[in-house]
Motif scaffolding. Structure first.
Motif, short mmCIF file in Angstrom:
data_model
loop_
_atom_site.label_atom_id
_atom_site.label_comp_id
_atom_site.label_asym_id
_atom_site.label_seq_id
_atom_site.Cartn_x
_atom_site.Cartn_y
_atom_site.Cartn_z
N GLU A 345 0.80 -1.24 -0.01
CA GLU A 345 0.02 0.08 0.09
C GLU A 345 0.88 1.35 -0.12
O GLU A 345 0.36 2.49 -0.43
CB GLU A 345 -0.99 0.07 1.05
N ARG A 346 2.03 1.28 0.41
CA ARG A 346 2.85 2.43 0.43
C ARG A 346 3.49 2.71 -0.81
O ARG A 346 3.70 4.06 -1.28
CB ARG A 346 4.20 2.29 1.12
N ILE A 347 3.30 1.77 -1.90
CA ILE A 347 4.02 1.97 -2.86
C ILE A 347 3.04 1.86 -4.38
O ILE A 347 3.37 2.09 -5.57
CB ILE A 347 5.33 1.00 -3.46
N VAL A 348 1.58 1.29 -4.05
CA VAL A 348 0.50 1.20 -5.10
C VAL A 348 -0.44 2.07 -4.54
O VAL A 348 -0.94 1.68 -3.51
CB VAL A 348 0.50 -0.48 -4.94
N GLU A 349 -1.17 2.65 -5.44
CA GLU A 349 -2.62 3.25 -5.33
C GLU A 349 -3.42 3.01 -6.27
O GLU A 349 -3.10 2.88 -7.44
CB GLU A 349 -2.02 4.60 -4.92
N GLY A 350 -4.64 2.83 -5.73
CA GLY A 350 -5.95 2.49 -6.64
C GLY A 350 -5.76 1.76 -7.82
O GLY A 350 -6.06 1.74 -8.90
N PRO A 351 -5.18 0.32 -7.55
CA PRO A 351 -5.18 -0.69 -8.51
C PRO A 351 -6.24 -1.12 -9.03
O PRO A 351 -7.58 -1.26 -8.35
CB PRO A 351 -4.34 -1.76 -7.76
N ARG A 352 -6.65 -1.42 -10.28
CA ARG A 352 -7.69 -1.62 -10.88
C ARG A 352 -7.72 -2.72 -12.11
O ARG A 352 -6.65 -2.67 -12.81
CB ARG A 352 -8.67 -0.52 -11.67
N LEU A 353 -8.44 -3.49 -12.40
CA LEU A 353 -8.29 -4.39 -13.47
C LEU A 353 -9.25 -4.06 -14.52
O LEU A 353 -10.25 -3.33 -14.42
CB LEU A 353 -9.01 -5.80 -13.16
N THR A 354 -8.70 -4.16 -15.66
CA THR A 354 -9.40 -4.08 -17.09
C THR A 354 -10.20 -5.02 -17.34
O THR A 354 -9.99 -6.06 -17.19
CB THR A 354 -8.60 -3.45 -18.48
N PRO A 355 -11.51 -4.57 -18.36
CA PRO A 355 -11.99 -5.98 -18.89
C PRO A 355 -11.04 -6.86 -19.80
O PRO A 355 -10.06 -6.31 -20.20
CB PRO A 355 -13.18 -5.35 -19.76
N PRO A 356 -11.14 -8.15 -19.94
CA PRO A 356 -10.50 -8.64 -20.63
C PRO A 356 -10.55 -8.80 -22.14
O PRO A 356 -11.43 -8.31 -22.69
CB PRO A 356 -10.70 -10.37 -20.10
N TRP A 357 -9.61 -9.14 -23.05
CA TRP A 357 -9.78 -9.23 -24.47
C TRP A 357 -8.83 -10.48 -25.05
O TRP A 357 -7.98 -11.06 -24.56
CB TRP A 357 -9.23 -7.84 -24.98
N PRO A 358 -9.17 -10.99 -26.09
CA PRO A 358 -8.54 -12.13 -26.80
C PRO A 358 -7.28 -11.53 -27.60
O PRO A 358 -7.50 -10.44 -28.26
CB PRO A 358 -9.72 -12.66 -27.66
N TRP A 359 -6.32 -12.40 -27.55
CA TRP A 359 -5.18 -11.93 -28.58
C TRP A 359 -5.05 -13.33 -29.12
O TRP A 359 -4.59 -14.48 -28.63
CB TRP A 359 -4.06 -11.75 -27.24
#
Length: 376
Positions: A345-359
């Motif tokens: 928490e000291r070095i990371v703020e507001g982490p969030r996942l994006t929706p997935p996509w195919p590659w």
């Protein structure tokens, strides 16, 4: 990082009904290929004891003779001296050289796949543009650069730093750029993003216990960050990892035979090292982006039918896979929780996942997520 058009063979488990003598072959052998275990052709062994090591040089020979498995480094060194006189010593430098050579062959194999990667490249580029704040951009595992639209990114970022173990791939990617952009693209070759490659030979006989592995992760993180930050003379405004997380364990799977618990510990350590590298290389106030693949159409064939332009179908597919008992590896929610843990928490703020996509990578399709965070 670019994947091969056809996933190379990597041995991760042997199952034999009876131990063969030296040079004998055994047909009942499990070979892990791209994460799936299948029955393989013959495996030769030293015949002295339980196999622990694999000759990665034999894996690449493709001479029809099959892999070579040994009970110890001494037996493996003896085999290399007999079968691969030009392979050099089995010391730490040779281990790094072999890993780099394999990665160079993989990248060269897919160097012409840029057109195939276009939808994935557009998604990656848009994610970086939308999350980044300009200034300097650092891309971990850049390879040939086939999943990066560098001319477009250069409109947002003043400097673009490309990092990979394979310097030839980085050079190919930069050479393909317009001349006016090349001086703004800085290459960082020969960077071991695992931080552990130099243990490839010495850990094969006795893999460290979980606590010892955790202690080894600290200097590994420091070593990777020193390679990045010292070379550049600074941290970066935006740091992106482009589908390299799933590839970090490949050199080890090509060299060792370990029980499932040891593989799980190694994968956890490599993930922790990579997340710490990603956050540690990011300037305070900057952005870190982890782009990672979690599922292959080899295990979920319906993934082949998904189109990047249909997010609702992708979300429904993912939910159906989870409901049917399939797992995502790595699990996106677990990675998110790691970044939300008290230690981060000291070095990371507001982490969030994006929706997935195919590659679509040609022979298969991967399901890909993005994980975005800020450095406070």
């Amino acid at each position: 990082m670019q994947r091969p058009a056809a996933e190379p063979q990597s041995v991760a488990a042997l199952a034999t009904t009876e131990r063969p003598r030296k040079g004998q072959t055994q047909q009942k052998t499990e070979v892990r290929e791209g994460g799936a275990v299948r029955e393989s052709g013959a495996v030769r062994t030293c015949g002295h004891g339980e196999p622990r090591r694999i000759c990665d040089v034999c894996l690449d020979a493709r001479d029809g003779r099959g892999p070579w498995a040994s009970c110890s480094r001494a037996c493996l060194d003896e085999h290399r001296a007999e079968a691969h006189a030009d392979a050099g010593s089995a010391g730490a430098a040779a281990a790094r050289e072999r890993a780099a050579g394999y990665q160079a062959r993989v990248n060269a194999n897919v160097a012409g796949d840029r057109a195939l990667f276009a939808p994935h490249r557009a998604r990656v580029t848009a994610l970086i543009e939308g999350a980044g704040r300009g200034g300097s951009l650092c891309v971990l595992g850049a390879g040939n650069g086939s999943d990066l639209d560098v001319p477009k990114l250069a409109k947002t970022f003043s400097e673009i730093h490309l990092v990979d173990l394979d310097g030839d791939a980085l050079a190919r990617g930069r050479a393909a750029l317009p001349a006016r952009l090349r001086e703004r693209v800085i290459l960082h070759p020969d960077v071991d993003l695992t931080g552990l490659i130099d243990h490839l030979d010495d850990w094969g006989d006795a893999f460290p216990a979980e606590a010892e592995l955790g202690r080894a992760a600290v200097p590994a993180i420091q070593g990777v960050l020193t390679s990045l930050v010292t070379r550049a003379g600074r941290r970066f405004d935006t740091v992106v990892s482009t589908c390299v997380l799933s590839q970090l364990a490949v050199p080890f799977h090509r060299a060792w035979l370990l029980p499932a618990t040891a593989w799980a510990n190694l994968h956890a350590a490599l993930t922790a090292i990579h997340l710490s590298t990603l956050s540690g290389a990011t300037e305070p106030g900057g952005t870190g982006i982890l782009i990672f693949d979690v599922l292959s159409s080899k295990n979920a064939p319906a993934l082949r039918k998904l189109a990047p332009s249909e997010p609702e179908s992708i979300e429904a597919f993912t939910e159906a896979q989870l409901a049917s008992g399939k797992t995502l590896d790595p699990d996106p929610s677990s990675l998110l929780r790691q970044l939300q843990s008290p230690g981060m928490e000291r070095i990371v703020e507001g982490p969030r996942l994006t929706p997935p996509w195919p590659w679509n990578i040609g022979t298969e399709t991967q399901l890909v997520y993005g994980l975005v965070f800020r450095r406070p």
